[in-house]
Design a protein around this motif. Structure first.
Motif, mmCIF file in Angstrom:
data_model
loop_
_atom_site.group_PDB
_atom_site.id
_atom_site.type_symbol
_atom_site.label_atom_id
_atom_site.label_comp_id
_atom_site.label_asym_id
_atom_site.label_seq_id
_atom_site.Cartn_x
_atom_site.Cartn_y
_atom_site.Cartn_z
ATOM 1 N N ALA A 438 0.812 -1.218 0.000
ATOM 2 C CA ALA A 438 0.000 0.000 0.000
ATOM 3 C C ALA A 438 0.849 1.273 0.000
ATOM 4 N N ASN A 439 2.157 1.129 0.307
ATOM 5 C CA ASN A 439 3.040 2.305 0.211
ATOM 6 C C ASN A 439 3.075 2.822 -1.227
ATOM 7 N N LEU A 440 3.045 1.883 -2.185
ATOM 8 C CA LEU A 440 3.074 2.303 -3.588
ATOM 9 C C LEU A 440 1.756 2.986 -3.984
ATOM 10 N N ILE A 441 0.655 2.450 -3.480
ATOM 11 C CA ILE A 441 -0.652 3.080 -3.771
ATOM 12 C C ILE A 441 -0.638 4.533 -3.265
ATOM 13 N N GLN A 442 -0.099 4.701 -2.049
ATOM 14 C CA GLN A 442 -0.047 6.044 -1.468
ATOM 15 C C GLN A 442 0.829 6.976 -2.310
ATOM 16 N N ALA A 443 1.956 6.435 -2.790
ATOM 17 C CA ALA A 443 2.852 7.239 -3.631
ATOM 18 C C ALA A 443 2.137 7.642 -4.920
ATOM 19 N N GLN A 444 1.438 6.686 -5.526
ATOM 20 C CA GLN A 444 0.712 6.988 -6.770
ATOM 21 C C GLN A 444 -0.375 8.046 -6.534
ATOM 22 N N ARG A 445 -1.102 7.902 -5.430
ATOM 23 C CA ARG A 445 -2.167 8.881 -5.119
ATOM 24 C C ARG A 445 -1.569 10.272 -4.944
ATOM 25 N N ASP A 446 -0.411 10.283 -4.281
ATOM 26 C CA ASP A 446 0.222 11.585 -4.059
ATOM 27 C C ASP A 446 0.764 12.159 -5.372
ATOM 28 N N TYR A 447 1.280 11.261 -6.218
ATOM 29 C CA TYR A 447 1.865 11.668 -7.513
ATOM 30 C C TYR A 447 0.804 12.352 -8.384
ATOM 31 N N PHE A 448 -0.350 11.658 -8.570
ATOM 32 C CA PHE A 448 -1.306 12.242 -9.522
ATOM 33 C C PHE A 448 -2.318 13.193 -8.896
ATOM 34 N N GLY A 449 -2.431 13.173 -7.584
ATOM 35 C CA GLY A 449 -3.493 14.016 -7.017
ATOM 36 C C GLY A 449 -3.098 14.761 -5.760
ATOM 37 N N SER A 450 -1.802 14.769 -5.421
ATOM 38 C CA SER A 450 -1.336 15.447 -4.193
ATOM 39 C C SER A 450 -2.184 15.037 -2.980
ATOM 40 N N HIS A 451 -2.466 13.746 -2.884
ATOM 41 C CA HIS A 451 -3.330 13.282 -1.792
ATOM 42 C C HIS A 451 -2.580 13.126 -0.472
ATOM 43 N N THR A 452 -1.269 13.302 -0.524
ATOM 44 C CA THR A 452 -0.348 13.185 0.629
ATOM 45 C C THR A 452 -0.245 11.736 1.121
ATOM 46 N N TYR A 453 0.772 11.501 1.932
ATOM 47 C CA TYR A 453 1.012 10.168 2.509
ATOM 48 C C TYR A 453 1.646 10.342 3.884
ATOM 49 N N LYS A 454 1.592 9.273 4.677
ATOM 50 C CA LYS A 454 2.271 9.285 5.970
ATOM 51 C C LYS A 454 3.597 8.566 5.810
ATOM 52 N N ARG A 455 4.575 8.900 6.640
ATOM 53 C CA ARG A 455 5.887 8.235 6.586
ATOM 54 C C ARG A 455 6.053 7.316 7.789
ATOM 55 N N ILE A 456 6.928 6.338 7.650
ATOM 56 C CA ILE A 456 7.141 5.421 8.773
ATOM 57 C C ILE A 456 8.152 5.993 9.772
ATOM 58 N N ASP A 457 8.875 7.039 9.349
ATOM 59 C CA ASP A 457 9.949 7.560 10.211
ATOM 60 C C ASP A 457 9.654 8.956 10.768
ATOM 61 N N GLN A 458 8.548 9.561 10.346
ATOM 62 C CA GLN A 458 8.200 10.894 10.853
ATOM 63 C C GLN A 458 6.688 11.002 11.000
ATOM 64 N N ILE A 459 6.256 11.881 11.914
ATOM 65 C CA ILE A 459 4.812 12.090 12.116
ATOM 66 C C ILE A 459 4.324 13.181 11.157
ATOM 67 N N GLY A 460 3.104 13.074 10.700
ATOM 68 C CA GLY A 460 2.521 14.127 9.873
ATOM 69 C C GLY A 460 2.158 13.651 8.483
ATOM 70 N N SER A 461 1.666 14.584 7.661
ATOM 71 C CA SER A 461 1.306 14.279 6.275
ATOM 72 C C SER A 461 2.349 14.875 5.346
ATOM 73 N N PHE A 462 2.684 14.155 4.287
ATOM 74 C CA PHE A 462 3.753 14.610 3.399
ATOM 75 C C PHE A 462 3.282 14.612 1.950
ATOM 76 N N HIS A 463 3.896 15.527 1.212
ATOM 77 C CA HIS A 463 3.626 15.565 -0.233
ATOM 78 C C HIS A 463 4.980 15.710 -0.931
ATOM 79 N N THR A 464 5.130 15.006 -2.033
ATOM 80 C CA THR A 464 6.377 15.085 -2.785
ATOM 81 C C THR A 464 6.091 15.710 -4.152
ATOM 82 N N GLN A 465 7.012 16.541 -4.586
ATOM 83 C CA GLN A 465 6.949 17.077 -5.949
ATOM 84 C C GLN A 465 7.551 16.008 -6.837
ATOM 85 N N TRP A 466 6.741 15.091 -7.376
ATOM 86 C CA TRP A 466 7.255 13.873 -8.021
ATOM 87 C C TRP A 466 7.946 14.151 -9.356
#
Ligand code: 6PG
Length: 467
Positions: A438-466
């Motif tokens: 599901a990490n890949l699903i989250q990356a894809q969602r963030d890639y095409f829709g800036s839906h953000t994802y959570k990280r395993i090493d930090q708290i909060g929501s993140f977005h990447t400029q893919w």
């Protein structure tokens, strides 16, 4: 005139047999059916019985002692509302109306509210067991008005199936919970039937067993862990010949019907976001079976695998199918009971899972030895998350999952469709995985829709400029 103790409306198979069952327990029973011919036919067949016919609803209701107990055994849907509205003018506060059909639980919630406002107790009771169960003792799942339940409790206890002198009935909970539990029961019924049918496919098409061999295999299985009503009737089905001496099973068209409860429970699992993949695949399998014309065309156009003659050790593989079937069943029940848990929280029903498993042990279509174990596990832990992680079921899972994998693999290699077995092992592996994809699903969602994802090493929501 002597007042009758129970009234039954609807003289189709279930209503008629329940009326006979109630009468056999010493109650005076009033009956009503839309078609008067049917009522007359029943009375002429049962002249010595204390069953009394009525041909209009007012007289029918007025024939009953108070508080009145009226059991509706009519087709689910608007017919129930029509009958309720027709008898309502004659009912009084404190009377009890029971809907014993396979009604949709949301409808039952609405009807419960409607009748409660008028001072009428309404019980939505799931009743399982088919014709024989209705006559000799069904499993009953009553939900709705608790006060109303107390009025009919002794009646239900008297007419229900028994196991170790215990009646297979218990108050389930508020409003639509009884019909909800029946819907889960039916979903499990669909799963059981599909798993058994896939086992049959394997025995017939991969191991080339004939009907007698298949019947004997089911007969053996019925003596062990798989002991259940559905295995028992399956054993009998493979023995049965028509009057020309041909096995009936080979003449039955392979299109499976359904009346809706399997669809409802699958829809509900999506609604409640709880995986019910095995039961849902069983519903889809019935739909694919109904695409007979398309299947005939596809068969000519789409290739299956070419299989050389194989030299299986039959005995070993039969044991593997048995293990796969048992584990498949366990996974199906685990999913069904998990959905029940979710629903109990969502609707605030406070369901007693131990009691539900316990009343399923006799009278109903899914009755099986396995339910003793399920009941025990809930007795040990009322809040358990999933049956698969309990001591007994995790032990069986660890022993049998290789067989389930082997049966799935061999079926796929041979081009035999086994959706329920496939979904069983996929759920099993998905449920036990620490790291999913599901990490890949989250990356894809963030890639095409800036839906953000959570990280395993930090708290909060993140977005990447893919890009
Ligand atoms: C029962 C059964 C019954 C159901 C039939 C047919 O518990 O006695 O569940 O209520 O109506 O099994 O259902 P389908 O037509 O959907 O297969």
């Amino acid at each position: 005139m002597l007042k009758k103790q129970v009234g039954v409306i609807g003289m189709a198979v279930m209503g008629y047999n329940l009326a006979l069952n109630i009468e056999s327990k010493g109650y005076l029973v009033s009956i009503f059916n839309r078609s008067h011919e049917k009522t007359k036919e029943i009375i002429s067949k049962n002249q010595e019985k204390k069953i009394f016919p009525y041909f209009n609803l007012k007289e029918f209701i007025f024939s009953l002692e108070k508080p009145r107990k009226v059991l509706l055994m009519i087709q689910a849907g608007c017919a129930i509302d029509n009958v309720i509205n027709s008898i309502l003018p004659y009912l009084e506060k404190g009377d009890v109306v029971i809907d014993g059909g396979n009604s949709f639980y949301q409808d039952t919630i609405i009807r419960n509210r409607y009748l409660e406002k008028k001072g009428i107790y309404f019980i939505g009771a799931g009743i399982s067991g088919g014709e024989e169960g209705a006559l000799k003792g069904p499993c009953i799942m009553p939900g709705g008005s608790r006060k109303g339940y107390f009025i009919i409790e002794s009646l239900f206890k008297n007419i229900s199936a028994k196991i170790n002198n215990q009646s297979c009935v218990d108050y389930i909970g508020e409003n639509g919970s009884g019909h909800y539990v029946k819907m889960i029961h039916n979903g499990i019924e669909y799963g059981d039937m599909q798993l058994i049918s896939e086992s049959y496919s394997f025995l017939k098409n991969i191991l080339n067993c004939n009907n007698i061999e298949i019947s004997n295999i089911f007969s053996d299985w019925n003596k062990g862990e798989l002991n259940s009503y559905l295995i028992e009737i399956t054993k009998n089905i493979f023995n049965k010949k028509d009057n020309k001496g041909n096995y009936i099973i080979d003449s039955i068209l392979d299109e499976a019907s359904s009346k809706g409860t399997g669809k409802w429970v699958s829809q509900n699992s999506l609604e409640l976001e709880e995986p019910l993949s095995l039961i849902t695949e069983s519903v889809f399998a019935r739909y694919i079976s109904n695409m007979k014309n398309q299947r005939i065309i596809a068969n000519k156009k789409l290739n299956g695998p070419y299989i050389k003659k194989n030299n299986f050790v039959k005995k070993e593989l039969i044991e593997k199918i048995r293990q796969a079937l048992y584990l498949g069943k366990i996974i199906s029940y685990a999913q069904g009971f998990s959905l029940l848990r979710k629903a109990s929280e969502k609707y605030n029903w406070k369901l007693n899972f131990q009691s539900i498993a316990s009343i399923f042990r006799s009278g109903c279509i899914i009755r099986a030895s396995l339910l003793d174990k399920i009941s025990e596990e809930y007795e040990n832990n009322k809040n358990l998350l999933n049956l698969l992680i309990t001591p007994y079921f995790s032990k069986i899972s660890n022993l049998y999952h290789i067989s389930l994998r082997d049966i799935v693999s061999l079926s796929v290699i041979h081009g035999i469709s086994v959706p329920a077995f496939c979904s069983a092992i996929s759920y099993y592996d998905g449920y036990r995985s620490i790291n999913s994809n599901a990490n890949l699903i989250q990356a894809q969602r963030d890639y095409f829709g800036s839906h953000t994802y959570k990280r395993i090493d930090q708290i909060g929501s993140f977005h990447t400029q893919w890009v």
